[in-house]
Design a protein around this motif. Structure first.
Motif, PDB file in Angstrom:
ATOM      1  N   ASN A 246       0.827  -1.204   0.000  1.00  0.00           N
ATOM      2  CA  ASN A 246       0.000   0.000   0.000  1.00  0.00           C
ATOM      3  C   ASN A 246       0.863   1.256   0.000  1.00  0.00           C
ATOM      4  N   ARG A 247       2.114   1.120   0.444  1.00  0.00           N
ATOM      5  CA  ARG A 247       3.009   2.268   0.533  1.00  0.00           C
ATOM      6  C   ARG A 247       4.065   2.267  -0.572  1.00  0.00           C
ATOM      7  N   ALA A 248       3.754   1.597  -1.674  1.00  0.00           N
ATOM      8  CA  ALA A 248       4.608   1.672  -2.861  1.00  0.00           C
ATOM      9  C   ALA A 248       4.416   3.048  -3.496  1.00  0.00           C
ATOM     10  N   THR A 249       5.505   3.772  -3.673  1.00  0.00           N
ATOM     11  CA  THR A 249       5.421   5.153  -4.146  1.00  0.00           C
ATOM     12  C   THR A 249       6.077   5.337  -5.511  1.00  0.00           C
ATOM     13  N   ASN A 250       5.638   6.388  -6.183  1.00  0.00           N
ATOM     14  CA  ASN A 250       6.318   6.825  -7.393  1.00  0.00           C
ATOM     15  C   ASN A 250       7.624   7.502  -7.026  1.00  0.00           C
ATOM     16  N   LEU A 251       8.596   7.418  -7.918  1.00  0.00           N
ATOM     17  CA  LEU A 251       9.802   8.213  -7.804  1.00  0.00           C
ATOM     18  C   LEU A 251       9.572   9.534  -8.542  1.00  0.00           C
TER      19      LEU A 251
END
Length: 288
Positions: A246-251
């Motif tokens: 759920n906390r996978a983020t974009n760079l």
């Protein structure tokens, strides 16, 4: 080494006596975390304020949004300011010609010019200058990053396996032709959708933590095609880790072409659809 991007700021999630996260509290904590992450991205001189990515050479050059002329050589980066122009570097006012010196790989120095911060950095062996203007339209028009609704099913446990020695790992970059080299201390093994999977891990932003770069079956469909990043807390004594997708983020490269973000190692291309975490930014087109 740390992979530059948005650091993970995971907090402990409340659980019931069965160990299952409380859905309401889980959603509230995720919303707080995501709001804070976007606030850092859109800060006055955050990455959305970058207006250009300029590559230095031995030939002095002037760039939009920066004063003077800039060059690099064996002694490092130099700026030659016009008369009456000044920068503030590490709290000191500089005028005329100023030598920043040799910038280490993935390092950087900020120079303040009026309301602008000029980032002087080295990426992939090349010295660069990136001005950051608070009134840049990309920043002022930002309304937040789309994301999947938080779901506890995407919190999975895994096992960290340290390599005998850190492995130098060369990866591509969002800038064509650029390469990054990171030391990978180990890999994370876990199960998802009934499959055993693994991700090569890099060191995180604080000692003991890890960072993984990955793509999956949603990449280029609902999530950014090139990469996503996931921070992982330090492994337990038995090597146990928790991956909260759920906390996978974009760079930053998901929002702007003025970033030099690393791409995932080839082995980090997951064959499953991770329908969790951040989605394609509105700045890159319609959200599916």
């Amino acid at each position: 080494m740390s992979v530059r991007g948005i650091p993970d700021t995971r907090e402990t999630v409340d659980t019931d006596i069965t160990g299952t996260p409380d859905p309401a509290r889980f959603a509230v904590e995720w919303e707080e975390w995501h709001r804070d992450k976007d606030a850092r991205l859109a800060a006055e001189h955050g990455f959305l304020a970058v207006t250009g990515l300029h590559w230095l050479s031995e030939e002095p050059q002037s760039f939009p949004g920066t004063p003077g002329t800039w060059s690099t050589g064996p002694e490092g980066v130099t700026v030659d300011l016009d008369e009456g122009t000044e920068l503030v570097v590490d709290g000191t006012v500089v005028r005329g010609k100023h030598l920043f010196g040799v910038i280490p790989e993935r390092g950087g120095v900020n120079a303040v010019w009026n309301d602008t911060v000029i980032e002087v950095a080295k990426r992939g062996g090349h010295d660069v200058v990136r001005p950051r203007h608070p009134d840049h339209p990309l920043r002022t028009a930002f309304t937040g990053t789309p994301a999947y609704a938080p779901d506890p099913r995407w919190v999975v446990t895994g096992r960290y396996e340290a390599f005998d020695e850190p492995r130098p790992t060369t990866v591509g970059a969002s800038v064509e032709g650029l390469r990054h080299v990171y030391d990978a201390p180990g890999r994370i093994v876990f199960r998802l959708d009934g499959q055993e999977l693994s991700l090569t891990a890099f060191n995180g932003f604080t000692p003991g933590t890890l960072t993984v770069l990955f793509t999956d079956a949603t990449s280029g469909v609902t999530t950014y095609a090139a990469n996503r990043q996931l921070g992982v807390d330090a492994p337990g004594a038995d090597g146990g880790v928790v991956l909260d997708f759920n906390r996978a983020t974009n760079l930053p490269c998901a929002y702007t072409d003025f970033a030099t973000c690393p791409l995932p190692p080839a082995e980090n291309r997951l064959p499953v659809a991770v329908e969790a975490g951040e989605r394609i930014p509105r700045e890159r087109g319609p959200v599916h």
